[in-house]
Design a protein around this motif. Structure first.
Motif, PDB file in Angstrom:
ATOM      1  N   VAL A  12       1.109  -1.237   0.123  1.00  0.00           N
ATOM      2  CA  VAL A  12       0.198   0.153   0.024  1.00  0.00           C
ATOM      3  C   VAL A  12       0.921   1.229   0.072  1.00  0.00           C
ATOM      4  N   GLU A  13       0.778   2.029  -0.945  1.00  0.00           N
ATOM      5  CA  GLU A  13       1.510   3.413  -1.205  1.00  0.00           C
ATOM      6  C   GLU A  13       0.545   4.630  -1.001  1.00  0.00           C
ATOM      7  N   ALA A  14       0.844   5.733  -0.602  1.00  0.00           N
ATOM      8  CA  ALA A  14       0.297   7.048  -0.781  1.00  0.00           C
ATOM      9  C   ALA A  14       1.133   8.130  -0.942  1.00  0.00           C
ATOM     10  N   ARG A  15       0.560   9.093  -1.609  1.00  0.00           N
ATOM     11  CA  ARG A  15       1.324  10.224  -2.152  1.00  0.00           C
ATOM     12  C   ARG A  15       1.760  11.272  -0.948  1.00  0.00           C
ATOM     13  N   ILE A  16       3.078  11.842  -1.061  1.00  0.00           N
ATOM     14  CA  ILE A  16       3.470  13.126  -0.289  1.00  0.00           C
ATOM     15  C   ILE A  16       2.706  14.003  -0.722  1.00  0.00           C
ATOM     16  N   LEU A  17       1.888  14.729   0.145  1.00  0.00           N
ATOM     17  CA  LEU A  17       1.093  15.953  -0.408  1.00  0.00           C
ATOM     18  C   LEU A  17       1.816  17.341  -0.059  1.00  0.00           C
ATOM     19  N   MET A  18       2.903  17.318   0.725  1.00  0.00           N
ATOM     20  CA  MET A  18       3.684  18.394   0.982  1.00  0.00           C
ATOM     21  C   MET A  18       4.868  17.995   1.936  1.00  0.00           C
ATOM     22  N   VAL A  19       5.849  18.606   1.760  1.00  0.00           N
ATOM     23  CA  VAL A  19       7.012  18.335   2.718  1.00  0.00           C
ATOM     24  C   VAL A  19       7.397  19.859   3.637  1.00  0.00           C
TER      25      VAL A  19
END
Length: 369
Positions: free
Chosen positions: A232-239
């Motif tokens: 399961v993977e999910a995106r980085i929305l911001m750093v």
């Protein structure tokens, strides 16, 4: 969410090879095949050679029957009131868990003048479903109850199989043997995933592994011999950067002890990543994985987001839009379960509906679009 059906098939082969003698390896595919997809997983297991399947509910059995018209299907939760005709029409076998269920199935078979098959569940110490051994003996001696149908499998369930040295395992084994000794002609089933690894004494005629098929850890001690099947993977929305003494997330649960870079990731408890696995100033939380780096969860997990510490990850790797692994080959569900004070079963079956599901090898990720 990437699901490797070939890995599930490989796990089934591994379990089959563990079994003694002519014991059959069935497959437990309840709860949407532990979150991996009932139809897809059962079809791949059937291609591999599996011919017997266990589900929990009649609805699951009917869905499975549409996919696989010729396999044997057992419903572990038993015969739901008024459903005998539905089971019979779809060639579904109930696991009869109580005297009222046996009475209803017997009455249906008597009226239909057809000795349909069914399993009978004996409670050997779980104290959940099933007949106590003395009641089972009485039922089997009552031809009016058992004469109209065909008892095709005698079943019990281990309460402490994941702890190999627990004394209840041997007590249940001895109780099951004693209760079924007068019925050598009826196949028997005691072993779940853990039971497969407890050795030949527990294998009997049919093993019905569940969690191990899906890469889960069946025994508490030791390493897990099964291959992972889900990533399961999910995106980085911001750093973002937080400086020392700033707090992170709801409830200000965790305070930064130094300047850190945090990746805010688009997944949360609505997706099955349990709030209990968040971190605080008092306890560590779970973790994710990116580019060879273990990424601690920082602060509480919220409904749609969580924060991961990417301080030590190169900025070129941890950036907006990049996927991070939240569960998979590098983040075992059994490891996450420790932080959430639960078990890997709950993680796998609780993964949310918002994931885009992709079937293929875990080594191949879909593109970033």
């Amino acid at each position: 969410m990437t699901i490797d059906l070939d890995a599930i098939a490989a796990n089934w082969r591994t379990l089959s090879q563990q079994l003694a003698g002519d014991a059959e390896c069935a497959a437990t595919v309840k709860a949407n095949a532990y979150g991996t997809g009932l139809a897809e997983t059962a079809d791949r297991l059937h291609q591999e050679g599996c011919r017997t399947f266990f589900v929990a509910l009649p609805e699951e059995a009917l869905h499975l029957r549409e996919t696989l018209p010729d396999v044997t299907i057992y419903v572990l939760d038993g015969l739901f009131p008024g459903t005998a005709e539905i089971y019979a029409a779809a060639n579904i076998r109930p696991v009869l868990n109580s005297v009222p269920e046996i009475e209803e199935w017997s009455a249906y078979c008597r009226a239909a003048k057809t000795a349909l098959p069914a399993a009978i569940h004996i409670d050997t110490g779980m104290n959940r479903l099933g007949l106590l051994p003395d009641i089972f003996t009485q039922v089997m001696a009552d031809d009016y109850l058992t004469g109209p149908f065909t008892p095709c499998l005698l079943v019990s369930h281990l309460a402490c199989g994941s702890t190999p040295d627990h004394p209840l395992n041997r007590i249940q084994l001895d109780t099951f043997r004693a209760a079924t000794a007068d019925f050598p002609e009826i196949p028997k089933s005691l072993a779940n995933s853990a039971g497969v690894f407890l050795g030949p004494d527990y294998h009997f005629d049919v093993a019905r592994p569940g969690i191990s098929l899906y890469g889960g850890k069946a025994l508490d001690p030791g390493t897990n011999p099964m291959s992972p099947v889900v990533r399961v993977e999910a995106r980085i929305l911001m750093v973002r950067e937080v400086v020392e003494r700033q707090t992170i997330g709801y409830g200000a649960a965790e305070t930064a002890t130094r300047t850190k870079r945090l990746a805010i990731v688009a997944a949360g408890y609505a997706d099955g990543f349990m709030r209990r696995a968040g971190s605080s100033d008092q306890r560590p939380g779970g973790f994710g994985w990116l580019d060879g780096h273990r990424l601690p969860i920082v602060g509480r997990i919220s409904m749609d987001m969580l924060a991961l510490d990417v301080t030590d990850v190169p900025e070129t790797a941890a950036r907006h839009g990049v996927f991070v692994e939240l569960l998979g080959p590098n983040v075992a569900a059994s490891d996450l379960a420790i932080y959430a004070e639960t078990i890997d079963y709950e993680y796998l079956t609780g993964l949310g509906r918002r994931f885009h599901r992709h079937y293929g090898p875990l080594g191949n990720r879909q593109d970033d679009t």
